[in-house]
Design an enzyme around this catalytic site. Structure first.
Site, PDB file in Angstrom:
ATOM      1  CD  GLU A  90      13.165 -46.990   3.050  1.00 47.46           C
ATOM      2  OE1 GLU A  90      13.691 -45.874   3.209  1.00 47.46           O
ATOM      3  OE2 GLU A  90      12.019 -47.135   2.585  1.00 47.46           O
ATOM      4  CG  ASN A 149       8.597 -48.811   4.539  1.00 49.19           C
ATOM      5  OD1 ASN A 149       9.186 -49.523   5.353  1.00 49.19           O
ATOM      6  ND2 ASN A 149       9.225 -48.039   3.666  1.00 49.19           N
ATOM      7  CD  GLU A 153       8.762 -41.662   3.906  1.00 50.91           C
ATOM      8  OE1 GLU A 153       8.552 -40.492   3.545  1.00 50.91           O
ATOM      9  OE2 GLU A 153       9.834 -42.254   3.715  1.00 50.91           O
ATOM     10  CG  ASP A 182      20.675 -45.278   5.895  1.00 50.22           C
ATOM     11  OD1 ASP A 182      20.068 -44.845   6.888  1.00 50.22           O
ATOM     12  OD2 ASP A 182      20.438 -44.886   4.736  1.00 50.22           O
TER      13      ASP A 182
HETATM   14  O1  9MR Z   1      17.092 -43.419  -1.971  1.00 51.72           O
HETATM   15  C1  9MR Z   1      16.023 -42.742  -2.610  1.00 51.72           C
HETATM   16  C2  9MR Z   1      16.570 -41.541  -3.356  1.00 51.72           C
HETATM   17  O2  9MR Z   1      17.414 -41.963  -4.402  1.00 51.72           O
HETATM   18  C3  9MR Z   1      15.431 -40.726  -3.920  1.00 51.72           C
HETATM   19  O3  9MR Z   1      15.927 -39.525  -4.465  1.00 51.72           O
HETATM   20  C4  9MR Z   1      14.441 -40.403  -2.815  1.00 51.72           C
HETATM   21  C5  9MR Z   1      13.221 -39.683  -3.364  1.00 51.72           C
HETATM   22  O4  9MR Z   1      12.515 -40.518  -4.238  1.00 51.72           O
HETATM   23  O5  9MR Z   1      13.993 -41.597  -2.198  1.00 51.72           O
HETATM   24  C6  9MR Z   1      15.030 -42.284  -1.582  1.00 51.72           C
HETATM   25  O6  9MR Z   1      14.525 -43.405  -0.904  1.00 51.72           O
HETATM   26  C7  9MR Z   1      13.596 -43.145   0.135  1.00 51.72           C
HETATM   27  C8  9MR Z   1      12.592 -44.251   0.125  1.00 51.72           C
HETATM   28  O7  9MR Z   1      11.988 -44.373  -1.121  1.00 51.72           O
HETATM   29  C9  9MR Z   1      11.534 -44.043   1.194  1.00 51.72           C
HETATM   30  N1  9MR Z   1      12.137 -43.869   2.471  1.00 51.72           N
HETATM   31  C10 9MR Z   1      13.167 -42.855   2.549  1.00 51.72           C
HETATM   32  C11 9MR Z   1      14.230 -43.140   1.512  1.00 51.72           C
HETATM   33  C12 9MR Z   1      15.365 -42.146   1.651  1.00 51.72           C
HETATM   34  O8  9MR Z   1      14.924 -40.874   1.329  1.00 51.72           O
END
Ligand code: 9MR
Length: 612
Positions: A504, A439, A392, A506
């Site tokens: 990822e 990513n 990101e 969904d």
């Molecule tokens: O699913 C993850 C959530 O449990 C955490 O609180 C959050 C912050 O660290 O990150 C979420 O996963 C993210 C991923 O690492 C990067 N892409 C977006 C995902 C959803 O927010």
């Protein structure tokens, strides 16, 4: 195509109906339990004969059991197919969702809240509780209804008891009232398993005409809160595996997918929790393990391989939890997609980096040190096959650019995006064989961000900065972006000769950035919605297969196991009024298949995508 009938509630409103007294205490048993929600095993269901001494305090008080509302029912679908894992030779276990489909059984059906613990009701008076529906046709005669409940200290002190019950909706609202769990059986804050055998005369509960509601209500002069942490029904009869009319027993929906991963020639992955979530820890939650080992051959750590977990303070690398996760995967022949070496998002950036006061050159060296140590460490465990090297780094909007002030990495690198290429170089230097991905989210929209990403990788390729592929996060909506748009975005990556990985995935039913929200908020996960989601999953996987040649397929990973464990409901808690209404994943909160799983499999098997 299999027919799936969802358990809808009727919209008829009927007020103040049936008398429901406390019964003679014939068939409720109570046992201490520490089982996780959704993990009720058939063997734990005890049809008991509790002594008549458990006579209720208010044995004659009539109850106004609330009429059906348009609230959705639990996730049960009738018998087009059955979840084999839930059936034994003699009985069928049906797990009921505790994250949706419940309502209060008092005036207005109110008083229900959901949390990570389950569904709770405020015990505001005699006969007030919570119910959920099981759709007809259903054979509930002699079925055992089991709940794990927890009461608050106020409830315990009030001296009130609980009465599990079943009730036929409509008509005379006949009920099963002989079940009882007296106050003495509860300890505030502790899990207690209560059961109720539905043993009415004349097979009243073998219903073809009416749905049945089952639930629990407080008896006496209650105060406080009661939480239902899990609920299930063990049907007496064995479920039939044949579809259609040969059986009238309800069961959990089955997508008829023995193993998703066996349908694909590329990795099929899933993000899992570990020490970041005690409830859904892949190392300790048997339901998570069973589901993951059945369907997936790759795992991503949802959180615990992020920077602040692996190097919380400078030079202090803490691999213990991540190692346990990687080692478990290895023992099950599951590979790991590493996530993520560099991500600006505040909470995963270690404080020593956030507060960096040294030079930009030293910061970049510190960044490289992190990457080198982590990549080296996991090279030794040969099941970590790929990394999200940078996550990101690009902005949304038009035009898209590198993140600047909101990225510690950009700022501390001397207001420069050079950290991105330095990260890729360090990762490659540490491990020549592991696949390296950039990513990001929204790049599947084939928009400015997609173009900026392509511009970046074009530059990388021109300057021999190592990169193997692009991770499309794909947190998408039910209707947006279209499969055509997604394919067009992926094609741009394929044209660069890079791998494409859906990292990822969904499909949110509700999400504040989707066009249906909030104006067209979808309040119930109905059959129509479930089938639309099935088709959507299919179309996405099909777009991937049609666009990405086999040699460039890095795989497809979904971002979570069940609906109960999705980041969406947490992030949008306020907008969702604390309801869990994103329903984005392949399995419901009780680990049952969703039609979405069938949609994913349809695409892998070359079956046309359909909402039937
Ligand atoms: O699913 C993850 C959530 O449990 C955490 O609180 C959050 C912050 O660290 O990150 C979420 O996963 C993210 C991923 O690492 C990067 N892409 C977006 C995902 C959803 O927010």
């Amino acid at each position: 195509m299999r027919h799936i009938k969802h358990a809808f509630c009727l919209s008829l409103v009927t007020l103040g109906l049936t008398a429901c007294g406390g019964g003679g205490g014939k068939s409720t048993s109570v046992a201490a339990s520490s089982m996780a929600p959704g993990s009720v095993a058939a063997s734990s269901v005890i049809a008991s004969s509790a002594p008549a001494s458990s006579t209720p305090a208010s044995s004659v008080a009539p109850s106004s059991v609330a009429a059906p509302s348009s609230t959705p029912a639990s996730s049960i679908a009738p018998p087009s197919s059955f979840a084999a894992s839930s059936s034994s030779a003699a009985a069928t276990l049906v797990n009921l969702s505790v994250t949706s489909g419940w309502r209060g059984n008092g005036d207005g059906n109110s008083g229900i809240t959901y949390s990570s613990d389950g569904v709770s009701f405020t015990a505001a008076g005699d006969n007030l509780g919570a119910v959920t529906d099981i759709a007809a046709p259903i054979q509930l005669e002699d079925a055992v209804f089991t709940m794990i409940v927890k009461v608050s200290s106020e409830f315990k002190s009030s001296g009130a008891s609980l009465q599990p019950f079943a009730q036929i909706k409509g008509g005379a609202w006949a009920g099963e009232w002989d079940c009882w769990a007296g106050n003495d059986l509860f300890t505030a804050g502790s899990d207690v398993t209560i059961t109720c055998t539905i043993a009415e005369a004349d097979k009243k509960f073998d219903q073809t005409a009416n749905d049945v509601q089952i639930g629990v209500q407080a008896k006496g002069t209650p105060t406080g809160v009661v939480t239902i942490k899990s609920a299930s029904v063990t049907l007496k009869q064995k479920a039939s595996n044949s579809s259609g009319a040969s059986s009238s027993a309800a069961s959990a929906y089955s997508a008829n997918v023995n193993s998703l991963r066996e349908l694909a020639t590329f990795p099929i992955g899933v993000a899992v929790s570990n020490t970041d979530s005690p409830s859904y820890n892949i190392l300790t939650n048997a339901s998570e393990k069973t589901l993951v080992e059945k369907h997936f051959d790759q795992m991503t750590a949802g959180n615990i391989m992020k920077m602040s977990y692996l190097q919380p303070s400078q030079g202090n690398f803490t691999f213990t939890n991540a190692d346990a996760f990687v080692d478990y995967a290895k023992s099950k022949n599951i590979n790991i997609h590493g996530h993520a070496l560099v991500w600006h998002s505040d909470y995963q950036v270690p404080n020593f980096m956030k507060n960096w006061s040294g030079s930009a050159a030293d910061f970049l060296t510190a960044l490289e040190t992190h990457i080198t140590n982590v990549v080296d460490h996991y090279e030794a465990k040969d099941n970590l096959v790929s990394w999200d090297v940078v996550n990101e780094a690009l902005t949304d909007g038009t035009p898209s650019n590198f993140r600047t002030t909101d990225s510690t990495f950009y700022v501390k690198s001397g207001n420069s995006a050079v950290y991105i290429e330095r990260a890729f170089k360090a990762a490659r230097a540490a491990n020549a064989g592991v696949k390296l991905y950039y990513n990001d989210y929204n790049i599947e929209q084939n928009n400015s961000k997609t173009n900026k990403m392509i511009e970046m990788v074009t530059d990388f390729q021109a300057r021999s900065i190592p990169i193997d592929g692009i991770g499309f996060q794909m947190h998408v909506c039910l209707n947006y972006p279209t499969a055509t748009t997604i394919a067009a975005a992926m094609k741009k990556v394929v044209d660069k000769g890079l791998m494409v990985k859906i990292t990822e995935l969904d499909v949110a039913i509700n999400q504040p950035y989707c066009d249906n929200y909030p104006a067209n908020k979808i309040s119930a996960f109905t059959q129509t919605v479930a089938l639309a989601q099935k088709k959507r999953y299919c179309e996405i996987v099909k777009a991937y297969l049609d666009t990405v040649p086999a040699n460039l397929r890095g795989g497809i990973s979904v971002w979570g196991t069940t609906n109960a464990n999705t980041w969406l409901d947490d992030l949008y808690r306020t907008q969702f009024d604390n309801q869990k209404i994103s329903w984005p994943l392949l399995f419901d909160s009780s680990y049952n298949d969703k039609p979405a799983l069938r949609g994913f499999a349809d695409a892998l098997q070359g079956t046309a995508c359909s909402n039937l």
